[in-house]
Design an enzyme around this catalytic site. Structure first.
Site, PDB file in Angstrom:
ATOM      1  N   ALA A 129      60.934  25.994 153.770  1.00 37.44           N
ATOM      2  CA  ALA A 129      61.362  24.954 152.834  1.00 37.44           C
ATOM      3  C   ALA A 129      60.501  24.872 151.568  1.00 37.44           C
ATOM      4  CB  ALA A 129      61.391  23.600 153.545  1.00 37.44           C
ATOM      5  N   ALA A 130      59.189  24.663 151.740  1.00 33.44           N
ATOM      6  CA  ALA A 130      58.335  24.437 150.574  1.00 33.44           C
ATOM      7  C   ALA A 130      58.238  25.694 149.703  1.00 33.44           C
ATOM      8  CB  ALA A 130      56.936  24.002 151.021  1.00 33.44           C
ATOM      9  N   SER A 182      63.866  29.875 155.005  1.00 40.37           N
ATOM     10  CA  SER A 182      64.617  28.642 154.754  1.00 40.37           C
ATOM     11  C   SER A 182      65.568  28.239 155.867  1.00 40.37           C
ATOM     12  CB  SER A 182      65.453  28.797 153.473  1.00 40.37           C
ATOM     13  OG  SER A 182      64.617  28.800 152.376  1.00 40.37           O
ATOM     14  N   ARG A 218      62.890 -12.734 155.524  1.00 38.54           N
ATOM     15  CA  ARG A 218      62.845 -14.183 155.344  1.00 38.54           C
ATOM     16  C   ARG A 218      61.905 -14.824 156.366  1.00 38.54           C
ATOM     17  NH1 ARG A 218      62.582 -16.834 152.053  1.00 38.54           N
ATOM     18  NH2 ARG A 218      64.412 -16.027 151.009  1.00 38.54           N
ATOM     19  N   TRP A 275      73.894 -12.382 156.590  1.00 44.52           N
ATOM     20  CA  TRP A 275      72.477 -12.104 156.330  1.00 44.52           C
ATOM     21  C   TRP A 275      72.162 -10.790 157.023  1.00 44.52           C
ATOM     22  CZ3 TRP A 275      69.189 -14.858 153.220  1.00 44.52           C
ATOM     23  CH2 TRP A 275      69.522 -16.179 152.905  1.00 44.52           C
ATOM     24  N   CYS A 300      64.394  21.015 161.654  1.00 42.80           N
ATOM     25  CA  CYS A 300      64.779  19.743 162.271  1.00 42.80           C
ATOM     26  C   CYS A 300      66.048  19.872 163.088  1.00 42.80           C
ATOM     27  CB  CYS A 300      64.999  18.676 161.210  1.00 42.80           C
ATOM     28  SG  CYS A 300      63.553  18.437 160.197  1.00 42.80           S
ATOM     29  N   ASP A 355      54.104  21.421 154.724  1.00 48.99           N
ATOM     30  CA  ASP A 355      53.339  20.923 155.868  1.00 48.99           C
ATOM     31  C   ASP A 355      51.852  21.263 155.812  1.00 48.99           C
ATOM     32  OD1 ASP A 355      55.860  20.231 156.682  1.00 48.99           O
ATOM     33  OD2 ASP A 355      55.910  21.535 158.448  1.00 48.99           O
TER      34      ASP A 355
END
Lengths: 453, 453
Positions: A14-15, A43, A446, A438, A47, A287
């Site tokens: 990837a990187a 590549s 909240r 909500w 995951c 990584d």
């Protein structure tokens, strides 16, 4: 090369490949780019390995994003697989490589990208190299594990370590109809969650049939004719036809360290916001680096494809002559386990304490949809806020459909340093199929705002 | 009252009852609270009406959040239903009310909350009051419409207006197996989306079997023995056993106006950030007010239960002696139509232009999960960013599961005034069941960042 410059990339996942492709996009046309990769593919989606093992993803090729041939054809990036970089000479600007046949080369560079990834933690225990004991880090690991399941059809699996990969693998084994035991050294699964939230994950796992053993460490493996047959712990032997080790990873920074580059306190390669190492023309991404945590303001090493892609892209842009910076991380992670969506971002209680924060926290049970709408499922949101400032420090979500994406709202709030009072007032979407009037995030913010000051 | 003070609330739905309940929580114990409500119920989920009509929500009671009895018992709030406030005397601090039996009263107040809601736009066309022509604003509307369907079992429905409620009603009729025609005065459904995104919604509706007619206005209704039989447009008569008008709403500010309170340019009651009107001790909240749009910085009137709840809560806190402020809105809205999740936040192109922005926009097609993961569905994200600053101005999302919640990330980014370059770098969650490695939001922001400057 005719006067053109040369980029060498160490690590073709990837990187590294993001950096290479981006340098190609923005850099000068005559930039020569070489990527060397120890494994046989480039590549791939690491995951996705649990889903390959589970059979949800049918073929290993499905996980490959781009092949070496694609990089060569579409990006004019030369890729050498089964080739390891064994040494970097920063002065001479040369990388020493060895290919599968033992052939050595010296590769000169003008720019270097180090994207050597992570090393899985593997305990050096008796029997840990037996057949049937697997890590699941590379595509080859996944393919071998799947082949082992097909060949030996084991009926019992033991997973050592209840982190993301461990639990995803446990579920993959359940899908194969196997009996699954998960051994975890800590009190609950998912150590990056607080215990109360981890307990919700445990309950889901147990409902799905997993035998979860907290406070349990593997101390060895029994074997039968070279194949694993049990995982030994202090007080038992857990029968196992197959074992997966999911004990996390650490940055693979050995090559950078031996070259003399600065290594950070986490063991990752130290880089600046442009992903430059301590050496002017040497960059690192993925990584193997350590990065900046926007909440703790401390360096962290987090192995995740999404950071690797972004960091690689930043390095590639800068190498190509552009300007890009990596803004750091907030520690977001998500997974789907035994029908539960589980997500976390920012600091958990232990991390907040370690970072020196005083904080309040609250966990609120709600539903994923309007209570009257069919398919409304339980969801628990936990938030942490700094005392006095009310600044959001972290969030954890466990629940049904839509739980995971809520973590992204919290990640965005953290990214911007919002207080829980502000978060509680936000204009989040509302429609009965997606949330109560909500939203669970708003209710929890909240509730916390009422005590954080 | 023995020296205690008195709060009168006009309107017993989301805003009014939130204000009343919150004033009870934070206010002095001897605060007397009276709420008057024109209709017969309090605090119901108006957004659930289409699902009641569809039969997805079985009983009208399922949509009632709290009954008058609950308010009286748990909050010591006196509620008078079927009672209309017809006049406010600001000087004398008195509200004139008339109940269903015609009994008139003068109710003195120390604090007043105006929460009169919105009026549906209903064209005054020939036949528009015929039996079988419905609005869907109140719970009574929903109950009557459902009763009408059960009694007459019409086979054809025509919906006039392709906004959120109109389309949700169209789907409710499809669920009943009816033929459905939707008439829309503009080019595409969902006028709060840009046309290119509205077209995706139209395609989904048409796939589901809806007959969608753009550029088509109703000019009257044909009737048969007092019951609607067709909707007449300029060039056709569309047979209809039942008709729903979904033409939007406007703030119901008539009472406030006649009392002499300041009304804003949108027709909503003008309030400050604490939800106080132009009169010191008079507050307003919900669909009847105008509020601040954080992106355009202009006043807007948006009828939505989630704003009503928050604004009511803010008013109640302030009345009770606390401090709270409403931070404004960014225009977030979401729905599920014919299998598509549809969301929007911030400004669309027309709104950005009207607000004086120069901007760039881009729409990117991607998938809801990793491409190799089963169940990955198409998703389109469109973003707008201001020229030169790159500031995010708005976002629209149409697609499969998970599309809607992504709008909340964009809403949070807008809330914080982020640029698209920053958004593209954010640490959003990633796991194959939930997104590709580059989340669709990140890809789109990245693409836009490359041109916004």
């Amino acid at each position: 090369m005719n006067g053109g410059r040369r980029l060498v990339v160490i690590g073709g996942d990837a990187a590294g490949m993001s950096a290479a492709a981006q340098a190609r996009r923005v850099g000068p046309e005559d930039l020569e780019i070489l990527a060397v990769e120890r494994g046989s593919v480039t590549s791939y989606a690491a995951c996705g390995l649990p889903y390959l093992v589970a059979g949800i993803v049918p073929r290993p090729e499905d996980l490959i994003v781009r092949t070496p041939e694609t990089f060569e054809r579409d990006f004019a990036i030369q890729v050498r697989t089964r080739t390891e970089a064994t040494d970097i000479d920063l002065r001479a600007q040369r990388v020493h490589t060895v290919d599968a046949a033992g052939r050595e080369r010296e590769e000169p560079y003008d720019f270097l990208v180090i994207a050597t990834g992570a090393v899985p933690n593997r305990p050096d225990l008796p029997g840990s190299r037996a057949e049937g004991v697997f890590g699941v880090q590379t595509l080859d690991d996944g393919v071998r594990l799947r082949g082992y399941l097909e060949e030996h059809r084991p009926s019992r699996a033991v997973v050592v370590g209840a982190g993301y990969i461990g639990l995803e693998m446990a579920e993959a084994f359940l899908i194969h109809g196997m009996a699954v035991t998960v051994l975890e050294a800590g009190p609950e699964p998912m150590g990056t969650l607080d215990e109360d939230m981890g307990a919700l994950v445990r309950e889901g796992m147990v409902r799905a049939g997993v035998d979860f053993r907290p406070w349990t460490r593997a101390i060895g493996f029994e074997t039968d004719r070279g194949r694993v047959s049990a995982v030994v712990t202090e007080d038992a032997a857990h029968p196992a036809g197959v074992v997966v080790l999911g004990l996390g990873t650490r940055p693979d920074s050995a090559l950078a360290r031996s070259a003399g580059l600065r290594i950070g306190s986490t063991g990752g390669v130290a880089v600046d916001r442009r992903m430059r190492t301590s050496q002017e023309n040497v960059w690192a991404a993925g990584d193997c680096v350590e990065t900046f945590h926007r909440v703790s303001r401390a360096p962290v090493a987090i192995a995740l494809g999404t950071h690797a892609n972004k960091q690689g892209r930043v390095a590639g842009t800068n190498i190509g002559g552009g300007y890009a910076s990596f803004g750091g991380v907030v520690g977001t992670a998500v997974t789907k386990i035994c029908g539960l969506e589980v997500g976390r971002t920012g600091l958990n209680e232990a991390q907040a304490r370690a970072a020196g924060f005083e904080f309040e926290s609250v966990a609120v049970d709600s539903t994923t949809r309007a209570g009257y709408f069919p398919g409304a499922l339980p969801i628990t949101v936990k938030l942490l806020a700094e005392r006095r400032t009310g600044r959001l420090l972290g969030g954890q979500v466990v629940g049904g459909e839509g739980a995971a994406h809520r973590v992204d709202v919290l990640a965005t709030a953290l990214w911007n340093g919002m207080t829980v009072e502000e978060v509680a007032g936000m204009d989040l979407s509302y429609a009965p199929p997606f949330s109560p009037t909500w939203d669970p995030v708003l209710i929890t913010a909240r509730r916390l705002a009422e005590r954080a000051y």
